[in-house]
Design a protein around this motif. Sequence first.
Motif, PDB file in Angstrom:
ATOM      1  N   CYS A  19     -45.966  13.110  21.814  1.00  0.00           N
ATOM      2  CA  CYS A  19     -46.428  13.618  20.527  1.00  0.00           C
ATOM      3  C   CYS A  19     -47.649  14.483  20.763  1.00  0.00           C
ATOM      4  CB  CYS A  19     -46.766  12.456  19.581  1.00  0.00           C
ATOM      5  SG  CYS A  19     -48.029  11.342  20.220  1.00  0.00           S
ATOM      6  N   SER A 165     -39.185  11.690  13.590  1.00  0.00           N
ATOM      7  CA  SER A 165     -40.112  11.191  14.595  1.00  0.00           C
ATOM      8  C   SER A 165     -39.705  11.683  15.977  1.00  0.00           C
ATOM      9  CB  SER A 165     -40.137   9.661  14.582  1.00  0.00           C
ATOM     10  OG  SER A 165     -40.585   9.182  13.329  1.00  0.00           O
ATOM     11  N   ALA A 228     -47.613  10.847   4.160  1.00  0.00           N
ATOM     12  CA  ALA A 228     -47.163  11.760   5.212  1.00  0.00           C
ATOM     13  C   ALA A 228     -47.065  13.162   4.633  1.00  0.00           C
ATOM     14  CB  ALA A 228     -45.813  11.318   5.771  1.00  0.00           C
ATOM     15  N   THR A 242     -47.662  15.247  10.021  1.00  0.00           N
ATOM     16  CA  THR A 242     -48.464  14.056  10.276  1.00  0.00           C
ATOM     17  C   THR A 242     -47.515  12.938  10.708  1.00  0.00           C
ATOM     18  OG1 THR A 242     -48.266  13.193   8.022  1.00  0.00           O
ATOM     19  CG2 THR A 242     -50.049  14.769   8.444  1.00  0.00           C
ATOM     20  N   ALA A 243     -48.065  11.778  11.009  1.00  0.00           N
ATOM     21  CA  ALA A 243     -47.225  10.624  11.310  1.00  0.00           C
ATOM     22  C   ALA A 243     -46.341  10.335  10.102  1.00  0.00           C
ATOM     23  CB  ALA A 243     -48.094   9.417  11.637  1.00  0.00           C
ATOM     24  N   GLY A 250     -48.962   2.094  10.232  1.00  0.00           N
ATOM     25  CA  GLY A 250     -49.687   3.351  10.184  1.00  0.00           C
ATOM     26  C   GLY A 250     -51.063   3.200   9.556  1.00  0.00           C
TER      27      GLY A 250
END
Length: 302
Positions: A19, A165, A228, A242-243, A250
């Motif tokens: 990432c 992801s 997110a 973003t994540a 999170g």
Amino acid sequence: MKKLVPVLVVGALVFLGGCGSILIRPAVDKVKKVALISVYMNREFYDVKAPKASEGAAALKTLGRATAKATGVMDMLDNAFAEKQKMIVSYAVKAYSEQLNDVGDWEWLPVSSVLQSSVYKNFVNLTARENPAGALVKVGSVLASANYFVAPNMIHIPIESVAQSGTHVYAGDAKDPKENMRKALIKLCKDLKVDAVAIVELDMGYKKPMMSLKLIGDDPAIPNISSALVVVNKDGELAVKTALISKGQGTRFEGDKVGLLRKNAIHLTDKGVNAYCQAIDRSAVDMKKKIAEAFKKIGPRQ
């Protein structure tokens, strides 16, 4: 007997780990003017200490909700009985658009002008029938929306329809399932005359306090949320990610403890709405901070 050797079949999906920054170059360098086009949250506010416990009950409601959504019944019910939810998700639209407007050199179009534009209304009304992304948008606006509450006058565009992801490469004949949605967003960027469009997802939960005196009326709980953001530029490239949401996990933010639960189900009052808006404010401020820090790390536009 010959030893079996695993082989890579051409056309298979190859997964690459790792990432990086939430700002993705060179795509983000093309972004200055942004339109926020979709903000949504889960309908079932859940106990973040036991996220799996609520999934079974929620799943039983999905089909009925999807049918109600397809026939317009769900929208009528939302308009009639979901005033508090509308207040929360509408506040999220305001909070994130205001916080992110001055990050880097981004300029965010006023949300009101986006929603009132004939371009956006046509996108909401016609995309499901006419654009290449029709099937995806239909899933987003009907089936998936059965489990999500979308900001008033916005369309539900699931983040998963444009991002996922990890890093994924599609080889041979394999096609990226997000391609059609991104094509639709390319056209929307062009029609809105912006460099990119943005989507925000909220994950709404609560935490039961370890020990607490019962408030008058409802049982006390603490709003607990995560969010997110993804941004797709005018070339269909993912510029910001973003994540993504992971239930109960999170970076999460809290509001004040208030009376929230009635028979272990969320019962929203004005105080509850305010507490969730506090958590949204803290989440939006943190998102602004992280994006600003990411801009400092990557330096000037290339």
